[in-house]
Design a protein around this motif. Sequence first.
Motif, PDB file in Angstrom:
ATOM      1  N   ASP A 100      28.344  14.981 119.218  1.00 34.00           N
ATOM      2  CA  ASP A 100      28.700  14.423 120.522  1.00 34.00           C
ATOM      3  C   ASP A 100      29.249  13.005 120.430  1.00 34.00           C
ATOM      4  OD1 ASP A 100      27.883  16.759 121.698  1.00 34.00           O
ATOM      5  OD2 ASP A 100      25.846  16.046 122.115  1.00 34.00           O
ATOM      6  N   ASN A 101      29.068  12.366 119.278  1.00 40.32           N
ATOM      7  CA  ASN A 101      29.573  10.996 119.120  1.00 40.32           C
ATOM      8  C   ASN A 101      30.960  10.969 118.477  1.00 40.32           C
ATOM      9  OD1 ASN A 101      29.268   8.163 119.405  1.00 40.32           O
ATOM     10  ND2 ASN A 101      28.696   7.979 117.243  1.00 40.32           N
ATOM     11  N   ILE A 102      31.540  12.146 118.203  1.00 39.52           N
ATOM     12  CA  ILE A 102      32.831  12.224 117.529  1.00 39.52           C
ATOM     13  C   ILE A 102      33.931  12.579 118.529  1.00 39.52           C
ATOM     14  CG2 ILE A 102      34.179  13.401 115.747  1.00 39.52           C
ATOM     15  CD1 ILE A 102      31.592  13.972 114.279  1.00 39.52           C
ATOM     16  N   GLU A 103      34.970  11.773 118.573  1.00 37.27           N
ATOM     17  CA  GLU A 103      36.146  12.107 119.378  1.00 37.27           C
ATOM     18  C   GLU A 103      37.075  13.016 118.578  1.00 37.27           C
ATOM     19  OE1 GLU A 103      38.115   8.644 120.799  1.00 37.27           O
ATOM     20  OE2 GLU A 103      36.515   8.104 122.192  1.00 37.27           O
ATOM     21  N   GLN A 104      37.445  12.570 117.375  1.00 33.47           N
ATOM     22  CA  GLN A 104      38.293  13.364 116.486  1.00 33.47           C
ATOM     23  C   GLN A 104      37.968  13.013 115.040  1.00 33.47           C
ATOM     24  OE1 GLN A 104      42.267  12.368 118.100  1.00 33.47           O
ATOM     25  NE2 GLN A 104      42.495  14.512 118.630  1.00 33.47           N
ATOM     26  N   ALA A 105      38.244  13.948 114.138  1.00 35.51           N
ATOM     27  CA  ALA A 105      37.978  13.717 112.715  1.00 35.51           C
ATOM     28  C   ALA A 105      39.084  14.326 111.874  1.00 35.51           C
ATOM     29  CB  ALA A 105      36.624  14.304 112.318  1.00 35.51           C
ATOM     30  N   ALA A 106      39.467  13.594 110.847  1.00 33.26           N
ATOM     31  CA  ALA A 106      40.479  14.065 109.892  1.00 33.26           C
ATOM     32  C   ALA A 106      40.095  13.524 108.522  1.00 33.26           C
ATOM     33  CB  ALA A 106      41.873  13.598 110.315  1.00 33.26           C
ATOM     34  N   HIS A 107      40.947  13.765 107.550  1.00 32.83           N
ATOM     35  CA  HIS A 107      40.682  13.195 106.222  1.00 32.83           C
ATOM     36  C   HIS A 107      41.995  12.944 105.492  1.00 32.83           C
ATOM     37  CE1 HIS A 107      41.612  16.613 103.486  1.00 32.83           C
ATOM     38  NE2 HIS A 107      41.319  17.363 104.538  1.00 32.83           N
ATOM     39  N   CYS A 108      41.947  11.973 104.576  1.00 35.71           N
ATOM     40  CA  CYS A 108      43.095  11.704 103.706  1.00 35.71           C
ATOM     41  C   CYS A 108      42.720  12.147 102.295  1.00 35.71           C
ATOM     42  CB  CYS A 108      43.479  10.223 103.758  1.00 35.71           C
ATOM     43  SG  CYS A 108      42.167   9.114 103.209  1.00 35.71           S
ATOM     44  N   VAL A 109      43.276  11.527 101.285  1.00 32.02           N
ATOM     45  CA  VAL A 109      43.016  11.953  99.904  1.00 32.02           C
ATOM     46  C   VAL A 109      41.577  11.692  99.496  1.00 32.02           C
ATOM     47  CG1 VAL A 109      43.656  11.599  97.490  1.00 32.02           C
ATOM     48  CG2 VAL A 109      45.416  11.578  99.262  1.00 32.02           C
ATOM     49  N   THR A 110      40.997  10.598  99.987  1.00 30.14           N
ATOM     50  CA  THR A 110      39.664  10.206  99.518  1.00 30.14           C
ATOM     51  C   THR A 110      38.642  10.000 100.627  1.00 30.14           C
ATOM     52  OG1 THR A 110      40.305   7.870  99.559  1.00 30.14           O
ATOM     53  CG2 THR A 110      40.593   9.054  97.476  1.00 30.14           C
ATOM     54  N   ARG A 111      39.083   9.880 101.908  1.00 31.82           N
ATOM     55  CA  ARG A 111      38.153   9.449 102.956  1.00 31.82           C
ATOM     56  C   ARG A 111      38.137  10.407 104.153  1.00 31.82           C
ATOM     57  NH1 ARG A 111      40.564   3.316 103.776  1.00 31.82           N
ATOM     58  NH2 ARG A 111      41.196   2.979 101.618  1.00 31.82           N
ATOM     59  N   LEU A 112      36.964  10.542 104.750  1.00 28.08           N
ATOM     60  CA  LEU A 112      36.867  11.104 106.092  1.00 28.08           C
ATOM     61  C   LEU A 112      37.245  10.000 107.060  1.00 28.08           C
ATOM     62  CD1 LEU A 112      33.426  13.003 106.011  1.00 28.08           C
ATOM     63  CD2 LEU A 112      35.704  14.033 106.006  1.00 28.08           C
ATOM     64  N   ARG A 113      38.062  10.316 108.047  1.00 24.92           N
ATOM     65  CA  ARG A 113      38.470   9.326 109.053  1.00 24.92           C
ATOM     66  C   ARG A 113      38.033   9.863 110.412  1.00 24.92           C
ATOM     67  NH1 ARG A 113      43.002   5.847 107.215  1.00 24.92           N
ATOM     68  NH2 ARG A 113      43.240   6.173 104.979  1.00 24.92           N
ATOM     69  N   ILE A 114      37.146   9.126 111.066  1.00 26.51           N
ATOM     70  CA  ILE A 114      36.504   9.623 112.279  1.00 26.51           C
ATOM     71  C   ILE A 114      36.647   8.602 113.405  1.00 26.51           C
ATOM     72  CG2 ILE A 114      34.358  10.488 113.264  1.00 26.51           C
ATOM     73  CD1 ILE A 114      33.422  11.053 110.385  1.00 26.51           C
ATOM     74  N   ALA A 115      37.151   9.072 114.549  1.00 21.89           N
ATOM     75  CA  ALA A 115      37.174   8.249 115.752  1.00 21.89           C
ATOM     76  C   ALA A 115      35.874   8.502 116.503  1.00 21.89           C
ATOM     77  CB  ALA A 115      38.374   8.616 116.625  1.00 21.89           C
ATOM     78  N   LEU A 116      35.028   7.453 116.594  1.00 24.37           N
ATOM     79  CA  LEU A 116      33.713   7.583 117.204  1.00 24.37           C
ATOM     80  C   LEU A 116      33.719   7.071 118.648  1.00 24.37           C
ATOM     81  CD1 LEU A 116      31.558   6.286 114.226  1.00 24.37           C
ATOM     82  CD2 LEU A 116      31.840   8.661 114.934  1.00 24.37           C
ATOM     83  N   LYS A 117      32.859   7.649 119.456  1.00 25.17           N
ATOM     84  CA  LYS A 117      32.719   7.182 120.833  1.00 25.17           C
ATOM     85  C   LYS A 117      31.882   5.914 120.883  1.00 25.17           C
ATOM     86  CE  LYS A 117      32.994  11.923 122.620  1.00 25.17           C
ATOM     87  NZ  LYS A 117      32.246  13.019 123.305  1.00 25.17           N
ATOM     88  N   ASP A 118      30.823   5.861 120.076  1.00 22.13           N
ATOM     89  CA  ASP A 118      29.927   4.711 120.053  1.00 22.13           C
ATOM     90  C   ASP A 118      29.572   4.380 118.610  1.00 22.13           C
ATOM     91  OD1 ASP A 118      28.064   2.752 120.435  1.00 22.13           O
ATOM     92  OD2 ASP A 118      26.586   4.024 121.447  1.00 22.13           O
ATOM     93  N   GLU A 119      30.165   3.328 118.081  1.00 23.96           N
ATOM     94  CA  GLU A 119      29.953   2.978 116.669  1.00 23.96           C
ATOM     95  C   GLU A 119      28.560   2.418 116.410  1.00 23.96           C
ATOM     96  OE1 GLU A 119      33.139   0.437 115.472  1.00 23.96           O
ATOM     97  OE2 GLU A 119      34.663   2.020 115.596  1.00 23.96           O
ATOM     98  N   THR A 120      27.835   2.032 117.465  1.00 26.96           N
ATOM     99  CA  THR A 120      26.482   1.496 117.278  1.00 26.96           C
ATOM    100  C   THR A 120      25.493   2.586 116.871  1.00 26.96           C
ATOM    101  OG1 THR A 120      25.899   1.781 119.621  1.00 26.96           O
ATOM    102  CG2 THR A 120      26.916  -0.321 118.977  1.00 26.96           C
ATOM    103  N   GLN A 121      25.885   3.852 117.027  1.00 27.10           N
ATOM    104  CA  GLN A 121      24.993   4.945 116.651  1.00 27.10           C
ATOM    105  C   GLN A 121      25.036   5.262 115.149  1.00 27.10           C
ATOM    106  OE1 GLN A 121      24.986   8.496 119.081  1.00 27.10           O
ATOM    107  NE2 GLN A 121      25.771   7.401 120.872  1.00 27.10           N
ATOM    108  N   VAL A 122      25.916   4.565 114.428  1.00 27.03           N
ATOM    109  CA  VAL A 122      26.044   4.799 112.986  1.00 27.03           C
ATOM    110  C   VAL A 122      24.931   4.079 112.235  1.00 27.03           C
ATOM    111  CG1 VAL A 122      27.486   4.442 110.956  1.00 27.03           C
ATOM    112  CG2 VAL A 122      28.535   5.092 113.126  1.00 27.03           C
ATOM    113  N   HIS A 123      24.270   4.780 111.332  1.00 25.69           N
ATOM    114  CA  HIS A 123      23.244   4.194 110.473  1.00 25.69           C
ATOM    115  C   HIS A 123      23.810   4.114 109.052  1.00 25.69           C
ATOM    116  CE1 HIS A 123      20.433   4.637 113.787  1.00 25.69           C
ATOM    117  NE2 HIS A 123      20.764   5.922 113.873  1.00 25.69           N
TER     118      HIS A 123
END
Length: 478
Positions: A20-43
Amino acid sequence: MSKNYRDTAIQILEHIGGKDNIEQAAHCVTRLRIALKDETQVHTDQLLNVPLVKGAFHNAGVFQIVIGPVDVDRVYAEMIELTQMEKATIADVKTSGSKKLNPMQKLVKIFSDVFMPILPAIITAGLLMGLNNLIGAKDLFYAGKTLLEVYPNLDGLWALINMMANTSFVFLPALVGWSATKRFGGSEILGIVLGLMLVHPDLLNAWNYGQAASGIGGQSIPYFDILGLFSIEKVGYQGQILPILVAAFVLSKIELWLRKRVHSSIQLLVVPITSIVVTGVLALGIIGPVTRLLGNYITDGIVFIFDVAPALGAVIFGALYAPLVITGMHHMFIAIDLQLIAQTGGTFIWPMIALSNIAQGSAALAVFWITKQQNEKSMASTAAVSAYFGITEPAMFGVNLRNKFPFYAAIIGSALAAIFITLSGVLAAGVGIGGLPGFISIIPKFIPTFLIGMVIAIVVPIVLTYLFSKSKKFGNRE
C-alpha cells in the motif's frame, strides 16, 4: 549458496511499508526503483540486513534498492507477483517521483532520461574508436610505424571500424532527438527527422565551421536567403548536444500544443509538417547558433579551470565523482564529454571517471581479502568484478559505503590517480567502458600514462583500506 528471491522480496516489502506504500516500481540493471507514497515508513537499517540487498537510498524522488545484475530482475518479478502490481518502466517511476524534485534535480533527471537509452551506442562508438586508434597509432606496437604500415592488409578493416565508430557521433543529434522527444512527450520519429536535419549533407559540416568562420583557405560560411528578409547559417551540428536537446524540447511543445487544437481528421496532415518546419527554422536560425555558443562557453570554462589549476580540478573531480553517482548528477558528464570531444578532439573527464570506478572496485577487492565474514566476502568479490567493468553500484552501496572506510580509501585513490593523469594531459577519444577495459578508449599516445593511473587507482585504495581496517572495527555501519 542458493538464493531465495521470494523471501527477499517479502522482506523488502515489509521494510518499505508494504504494497500500500508503493505507487510504482521498476528496475534497472542493478537497482529496484520504487516511487513511495510515504518515505517515512521505510526502515533502512532492517532493509540493509535483507539477503541480496547491497544498499538503499533516496534519489530524485525515487527510493532505490541496490541488488545487483540478474538478481534484481528476479527479485522484481517476485515483488510484482506478490503485490499483483502492474509492471512499470523507469520513466514511469521517475515521473511519479519527479513531483518531489527541486529545479536542479529535475534538470539532472532530464539528462539522465535522455542519455541513458542511447548510452550503449555512445559506449560502443567509443570502444570502436579506441580500437581504431590503436590500429593507426604510431610507435605503440612498432618503433616509428603503425600496424597499418607494417600490415597493409589491415587497411580495409581499419576503414570499416572507423566508419562504424563514427556513425554514432556523426548522427548523434538523431539519437538525442529520438530520446529527447520521447522524454518530452513528442513523436520520436519527428525527433529523429529533426536530428538528421541538423546533420544534413547540404549543411556545412560542424567540424569545418571554425575554418569557415576564420576564412581559412578561402572558406566562408554559406547562408540560406529567406525571401530577402533574413538569412540563416547553412551550418550543421555534428557531435553537438545542446542544439538538438533544446530543439527537441521546442518541437515536442509545439507538437503537443497543435494536437490539442487541430481537429483529429487533419492532424496527420497539419501537426507533423507544422512542427518540423517551425522547429527547423528556429533550430537553424536561433536555437543552433545560441546553444552552440553556450556549449563553447561551457567547454572553454571547464578547460580554463583545468588549465589554470589542473591539480585542484582533478582532486575535486576525482574525489567527488563517486558521491555524485549517489545523487545521479554523474549523468550530466556524458554531455560534457561529448561536447569536449566535438570541440577539442578528446575529453579529460572520462578518463577520471574510469579511474574512479576502478578505485571503487579496488576498495571492494580489499574488503574481500580482509573480511572473515563469508557473506561479506562473497558480496565484495562479485562487486569488485562488477566495478572493474564499469558498474560500481554493488561495490559502492553494497560494500564500500556500508563499511565507510573503503569508500574513503577509494575516493583518495581516485583523486590521486586523477591528479596524475590530468597533469600528464591524458585524453580519451570517446566514452567507453568505465573500468579496466577503459584504456582502449584512451588516445594511444596517452595509454602508458593512463595505465600508471590505473595502477594508482588499484594500489592506493587497497593499501588504504587495509590500513584503515587496522585502526577501525571492520564492518562498522553506524
